[in-house]
Design an enzyme around this catalytic site. Structure first.
Site, PDB file in Angstrom:
ATOM      1  N   THR A 138      32.749  41.961  23.277  1.00  0.00           N
ATOM      2  CA  THR A 138      33.796  42.580  24.087  1.00  0.00           C
ATOM      3  C   THR A 138      33.446  42.389  25.550  1.00  0.00           C
ATOM      4  OG1 THR A 138      34.642  44.707  24.877  1.00  0.00           O
ATOM      5  CG2 THR A 138      32.587  44.776  23.688  1.00  0.00           C
ATOM      6  N   ARG A 178      44.286  43.287  15.454  1.00  0.00           N
ATOM      7  CA  ARG A 178      44.048  44.692  15.094  1.00  0.00           C
ATOM      8  C   ARG A 178      44.825  44.936  13.802  1.00  0.00           C
ATOM      9  NH1 ARG A 178      41.722  46.347  20.044  1.00  0.00           N
ATOM     10  NH2 ARG A 178      42.454  44.966  21.674  1.00  0.00           N
ATOM     11  N   ARG A 196      39.611  49.521  30.932  1.00  0.00           N
ATOM     12  CA  ARG A 196      40.487  50.662  30.725  1.00  0.00           C
ATOM     13  C   ARG A 196      39.714  51.981  30.827  1.00  0.00           C
ATOM     14  NH1 ARG A 196      44.615  48.884  26.175  1.00  0.00           N
ATOM     15  NH2 ARG A 196      44.545  47.014  27.471  1.00  0.00           N
ATOM     16  N   ILE A 236      43.645  36.349  32.476  1.00  0.00           N
ATOM     17  CA  ILE A 236      42.682  35.255  32.703  1.00  0.00           C
ATOM     18  C   ILE A 236      41.257  35.738  32.477  1.00  0.00           C
ATOM     19  CG2 ILE A 236      44.068  33.913  34.335  1.00  0.00           C
ATOM     20  CD1 ILE A 236      42.360  35.116  36.618  1.00  0.00           C
ATOM     21  N   ASP A 259      34.006  44.413  27.827  1.00  0.00           N
ATOM     22  CA  ASP A 259      33.927  45.707  28.505  1.00  0.00           C
ATOM     23  C   ASP A 259      32.522  46.271  28.671  1.00  0.00           C
ATOM     24  OD1 ASP A 259      36.657  45.839  28.934  1.00  0.00           O
ATOM     25  OD2 ASP A 259      37.036  46.733  26.980  1.00  0.00           O
ATOM     26  N   GLY A 275      39.874  42.776  20.815  1.00  0.00           N
ATOM     27  CA  GLY A 275      40.196  41.822  21.876  1.00  0.00           C
ATOM     28  C   GLY A 275      39.219  40.665  21.862  1.00  0.00           C
ATOM     29  N   GLY A 304      34.239  45.214  19.109  1.00  0.00           N
ATOM     30  CA  GLY A 304      33.882  46.355  19.946  1.00  0.00           C
ATOM     31  C   GLY A 304      33.872  47.651  19.168  1.00  0.00           C
ATOM     32  N   ASP A 305      34.137  48.760  19.843  1.00  0.00           N
ATOM     33  CA  ASP A 305      33.981  50.056  19.170  1.00  0.00           C
ATOM     34  C   ASP A 305      34.983  50.250  18.031  1.00  0.00           C
ATOM     35  OD1 ASP A 305      36.051  50.287  20.946  1.00  0.00           O
ATOM     36  OD2 ASP A 305      35.167  51.922  22.111  1.00  0.00           O
ATOM     37  N   ASP A 352      30.862  48.209  26.870  1.00  0.00           N
ATOM     38  CA  ASP A 352      30.914  49.654  26.656  1.00  0.00           C
ATOM     39  C   ASP A 352      30.309  50.066  25.324  1.00  0.00           C
ATOM     40  OD1 ASP A 352      32.822  48.486  25.114  1.00  0.00           O
ATOM     41  OD2 ASP A 352      34.450  49.829  25.680  1.00  0.00           O
TER      42      ASP A 352
END
Lengths: 324, 324, 324, 324
Positions: free
Chosen positions: C129, C75, C175, C255, C131, C14, C105-106, C133
Site C-alpha cells: 500500500t 475490493r 486519507r 498518478i 499509505d 488499492g 493493506g489493512d 499505515d
C-alpha cells in the site's frame, strides 16, 4: 489486384523505441479492415523458421508505451541465402499471407527488396531505427526517443561536470550518421559536436574551448560513434592540449536503444502503422511509408535506403554560436 | 563552550545527489539559530585559498531538487600539506568562523580529523557519497538516487536485451564496495551480481545461466566497478562458455553521480543538515551525523571511516533465489 | 505441521508500485522450494469465483519494473459474506492450496483474519500500500515510489510557481495519514504541510508565509487528502489573507499510484516475497512479513492493522526550520 | 536601417518548457554579433517598471535544461493602458534598446502589435506556449514537452486503470485547442478524445466502449480542458451509461507546464532564438520567427495570432481505428 486477406508483421535489425507502437497500429488496422493478422518472431529468421502466430486486438494491448519489440528482432544469416528466402516464402504461402509489413532500417529494406525480386510477395516497410538514416521520411521511429535519452544522460553528467569543473567527452550512437550527435549537442549546449560527415577542425575546437572558458559552468563535447577517432582519442587530445583541464569520457552505449517511446515516436509509429496496412490494401509493394512535413508518403525501398546524409549546416552553425 | 556565531559549509570528494539539499539545510538551520553562514567553494581548496562567501536563505532557494553541488567540490592537494592546512586555518580565523560542516566521504573525514588534531576548529561531518561506505549511518546521501539511476538505465537496456535475446554484463559504480551492485542487482532481477567482497564462483554462475535459460526473457549480470576482473573480462568469460549467447557489455559510468535526488536522499540530507548545525551548537566536533533506523546519531570521524563492508548475505541469497 | 506443497498469491485493495515485484518474488521462491504456485486474479474475488491459475518462473519474467499488479486487484463484496468465504475456501481446497500469500493493506488483513478464524487456511501477508499505515514494518511496498512521484510532480509545478511568483497548494494522497504529505513536504521544500494528525495552526502558517516572502523563489504548501478542509479550502483561506498572492491549487490524484517502482520498493518487495514463502514453509499463519531496520519481522495481522499514526514530530520541526 | 546595438528579451504569458533555452539562444546570439543584451523581468511589466538588467554569456549558463523562465513572466495590466506602454517605451529609450525579442503566445503578440503601432520599436517574437495555437510555425516551444508530460502521467494512471479494470477520464490542457488532447490520445492508446473543435458524438463513444470491452486491458478517455462539458461531466455520463464500469476522473493540471524541455523543444528554441536576433539585425519587426518543415520562416504578428485550428482529421481517424 486480388484482395488482401492475411497480413503479417515483423521487426528486424536493431530495436528502436516505438516499434511496439508500430506493431500495435499494424495489428489493429488490419483487424479494423477485417484482415487476419499474423506476427512473425525474430525478424526474417521467423519467416525462415516458420515462427508465425495469429494476433488479435488484445495481443497488442498495453504495449504502446513499451520499449523494445514484443516480436523480438534479429539479423538473419539464413535469409541472406536463396535457400533461406525460399523457406521464408514457403512459410508465407503455407499461412496464406498475402501482405507483409517489415519494420526496420536499411538492412531490413535491402533484404525485402531482394525477397520481392525473387518471389511474389507484397511488402510495405516502416522506418524503425534510432539512426534517422532513411530517405522518404523526416524522422524514423525511435530517433526522437533516443535523443531524449541522450540529453537526459548528459543532463545528469553535467551535474557532475559542473560540480568538479570538468570537461566531459560523451560518445553517442550513430555509426554512419552524426544526426543524433548534432541534435543532442544543440540540446545540451555542447561546446562542440564531432560527426563523421564533417572533418574535425581541432584548432577551432581548442580555440573555442580556450575562449569560452570563463562563461561556462561545465564543458561538454559530443562525439558520434562513427567519428574517425572516437571519444577516447578525442578526450586524450583535449587533455594534452589543456593539461589543467580535468577531462573525462563517457560512452553512453546501449541505454540509447531502450525506454518508453516519446510522444513523437508514438504518434509517428501509430500513423505509419495505419498507413502501411492501408498501403498494402491499396496494392502497394516494395515501398516504405514515411512522414514528410506531417503527411504520409511512400518511397520505393531502393530510394529509401539511399539516404544521403544531408547534415543541416545551419545546425552546426547554431552549435558554434551558442557555445559562446 | 563558547557560543558559536559563524559557521561555514563545504562539499568535498566526489559529488553526490542530495549534497545541495544538505547545503540548503545547513544554511537555513544556521539562519534559524541566528548564526552567520558562509559557503566555501571547491572543498578544502576553498579554505586554503580563502574562497569563502556569505550565504543567506535566498542563496539556497530552489536547489533542493538539483544534482551536483552549488559549492562545487574538489580533491585538494594543498590541504594535504601542513602549510595548506595552516592557510586554511588562517582563512577560517580571518572570517571568525567558529564551526564548520563538511559534506563528503571518508577522504573528507580523514582530512577533517587531521585538521582538528592540529588546529582548534569544531567540525561536524555529513555523509555525502553514493558509495554508502561509512559507518554510523544506515545510508549515505546520494546512495539511493544512484541506485535508482542504475535501475532506470538497466530497465532501458533490458528492453534491448529482451528484443534481441541478449545477455548484458553491466558495470556499475563501487570501487571498494558492492553495495550499489547488490541492491541494483536485486532491483533489476539480475541473474548474478559480482562484487569485490565475495570471491566469484564462475561455475555456479554458468550453471545457473544454463539452468534458467528457458525462464528468462532477458539476462542481466551486474558487476561492481571494484570486481577483480571488471565487466569486459566477465563478458568474455561468459561468451566463451556460451558461444551461442549474444553477450554485450555496458559500463554505466558518470550518469550514476548526477540527477535529481530521490525523496529518500532529500529527506536524509535535510534531516542531517539540521542535525549538523544543532550538533555544532551543542559543542560537538570531530563527529559525523548519521541516521540509524530513522534516528540521528553522531559518530566520531575515526569510527565513521572504519566501515567494515558487511555485505548482507541474505541479499546475495535473494539474488540467487529470484534468478530462477 | 504438515508439509506445504501448493501455495497461491493474490493482490487486494488499492494497487501499489512494487506489487509485481512482490508477486515475482513469491512465485520464484515457491518454485525454488519445489512448491506449486497458483495466481489468483482480482483479489479475494478470484478466490470466491475460482479465478485461479498455475504460475511458473516465466509467468513473472520482466515484471519487476512494472507498476500496478498483473494479478489485478479489487475490493470483494462477496468475500465479506460468510457464503463468499465458504466458496473461497472450497476453491482453495479444490486446488489443494495449503498456503496463501495476500499482498495489500489493512482491509486485506482484516479479511484474512476473519477467513483464518472460520477456516483452516495458512495465510501470510505482505504490506502492499502506498499509505505506509501498517505496524510491523518501517515501510510498506509502494510508499517510496509514491512519494518520488509526488516530488517529481511538485518539481514540475515549482517551475511554473517560480516563473509566475505563485503560491501553490498541492493535495497529495493519504486519507487517514499525513506520511506522504510530510515526507514530500520536506523533499520539496514546502512552506507548510497540513496533515490529518495535527490541528492546523493557520496563524502560524500565515505569519511564516509573510515572513519568508523575500527569501523564496516559489511557495508550495502540501495538504494531505485527509486534511479536514482539503486543498481547495486551504487555498481560499490563504488567498483571502494575502489578496496580492496568486494562489493556485493542484490535486495530484491517481498518478501517485502508478509508475515504475523505485529501488527501495523493489528490494523491499523482493525480500518480503521471499520471507512470506519461507514463513509459510516454517508454519506461520495470520502474520504479516515486514522489514524493521532492514531485518525481516513477522507481526500478527491484528497488530499490523492497529497502526498508530506516530507522526515524527522532528519531521514537522524540520519543515518549519527549512521553510525560512 | 540603422545598425542595432542593444537588444532586450522578455517572456510573457503562461510559461512553457523551452523558454529558458530560447532566452539562452537570444542572449548568446546577441553577444556573438557584438550586441549588448538586456533581460526584462516579468514580461511587459518589467518594461513598464524598468526592471531591466544587463546579461552576459554566463547569465544563461546551465539553463537550457530548466523548465519555467529565469526572466519570470506575468500578464501586465499596466501594459494594456496607453500610459503603461508610454512608460515601457521610455524605459526602452532610457536603456538605448533598439531591438526587442518577446517570447510568448497570442496575447504577447497582440500587445507587441499595439506597441509597434504606437511607438517606433523593432520587435521580433518567438512562439513560446504549450498550446501550439499559432500560425507560422509547425510547433510552438513547449508543446512537445507538455504532451510528453501528459503521456508520462497517463502511463502511470494506466497501471492503476489496468489493475482495477477501471475507465479513466483524463482532462488535459487546451482551453481553445484540442491539439494536446489529440496527440496525447494517440500516444496513450485512448478509446476516445474529446476536443472543443469537434462536436462530441456520445453514441459513437458508447458504442465503441461497449464493442472494445474485451480487447482492452484498460480504458482511457482524454478530454481537452476546452471541451464544452469537461472531464467531470463526461465521466458522469459514461458512468450512467455503463453502471458496471468503475469510472474515475483525473485532471492533470499544472504539472503540464513544467519540467525539463524535450529535445525537440530545446532544438526549436535554440534555432528560433538565433533566428530572432538575426531577424532583428536584418531589420525585421512585427514578425514571429517559426519553423516550418525544419526551415525558419517569419510571419507578421497579425497573421501568427490568426491561427485557425485545423484539426488533422486523419489523427481523429487514427484514434478510432486504433481503439479497437
Amino acid at each position: 489486384m486480388s484482395k488482401i486477406k492475411n497480413i503479417a508483421v515483423l521487426t528486424s535489425g536493431g530495436d528502436a523505441p516505438g516499434m511496439n507502437a508500430a506493431i500495435r497500429a499494424v495489428v489493429r488496422t488490419g483487424i479494423y479492415y477485417n484482415l487476419n493478422v499474423f506476427g512473425v518472431r525474430r525478424g526474417y529468421d521467423g519467416l525462415v523458421n516458420g515462427d508465425i502466430f495469429s494476433m488479435d486486438a488484445k495481443s497488442v494491448a498495453n504495449i504502446i508505451q513499451r520499449g523494445g519489440t514484443i516480436l523480438k528482432t534479429a539479423r538473419s544469416a539464413d535469409f541472406r541465402t536463396i535457400e533461406g528466402r525460399q523457406r521464408a516464402y514457403d512459410n508465407i504461402k503455407a499461412n496464406n499471407i498475402d501482405g507483409l509489413v517489415v519494420i526496420g532500417g536499411d538492412g531490413t529494406f535491402t533484404g525485402a527488396t531482394k525477397f520481392i525480386e525473387e518471389f511474389d510477395i507484397p511488402i510495405v516497410g516502416l522506418p524503425g531505427t534510432i539512426d534517422n538514416d532513411l530517405a522518404g521520411t523526416d524522422f524514423t521511429i525511435g530517433y526522437d526517443t533516443a535523443i531524449n535519452t541522450v540529453i537526459d544522460a548528459v543532463d545528469k553528467i553535467r551535474d557532475t561536470a559542473e560540480s568538479h569543473d570538468r570537461l566531459f567527452v560523451i560518445e553517442v550512437m550513430g555509426r554512419d550518421s552524426g544526426l543524433i550527435a548534432l541534435r543532442s549537442g544543440i540540446s545540451t549546449g555542447a561546446e562542440a559536436v564531432l560527426i563523421p560527415e564533417i572533418a574535425v577542425d581541432y584548432d577551432a575546437i581548442m580555440t573555442r574551448l580556450d575562449k569560452t572558458r570563463k562563461n561556462k559552468a561545465s564543458r561538454i563535447i559530443i562525439v558520434a560513434e562513427g567519428d574517425k577517432e572516437g571519444g577516447l582519442v578525442v578526450a586524450e587530445k583535449i587533455q594534452k592540449q589543456f593539461p589543467h583541464y580535468d577531462v573525462r569520457v563517457s560512452i553512453l552505449g546501449h541505454i540509447q536503444r531502450g525506454g518508453k517511446p516519446s510522444c513523437m515516436d508514438r504518434v509517428l509509429a501509430s500513423r505509419l502503422g495505419v498507413a502501411a496496412v492501408e498501403g498494402l490494401i491499396e496494392g502497394r509493394r516494395g515501398e516504405m511509408a514515411g512522414l514528410i512535413h506531417s503527411q504520409v508518403h511512400f518511397t520505393p525501398f531502393n530510394k529509401a535506403i539511399k539516404h544521403i546524409d544531408s547534415i543541416n549546416q545551419n545546425l552546426l552553425r547554431i552549435v558554434e554560436i551558442l557555445s559562446l
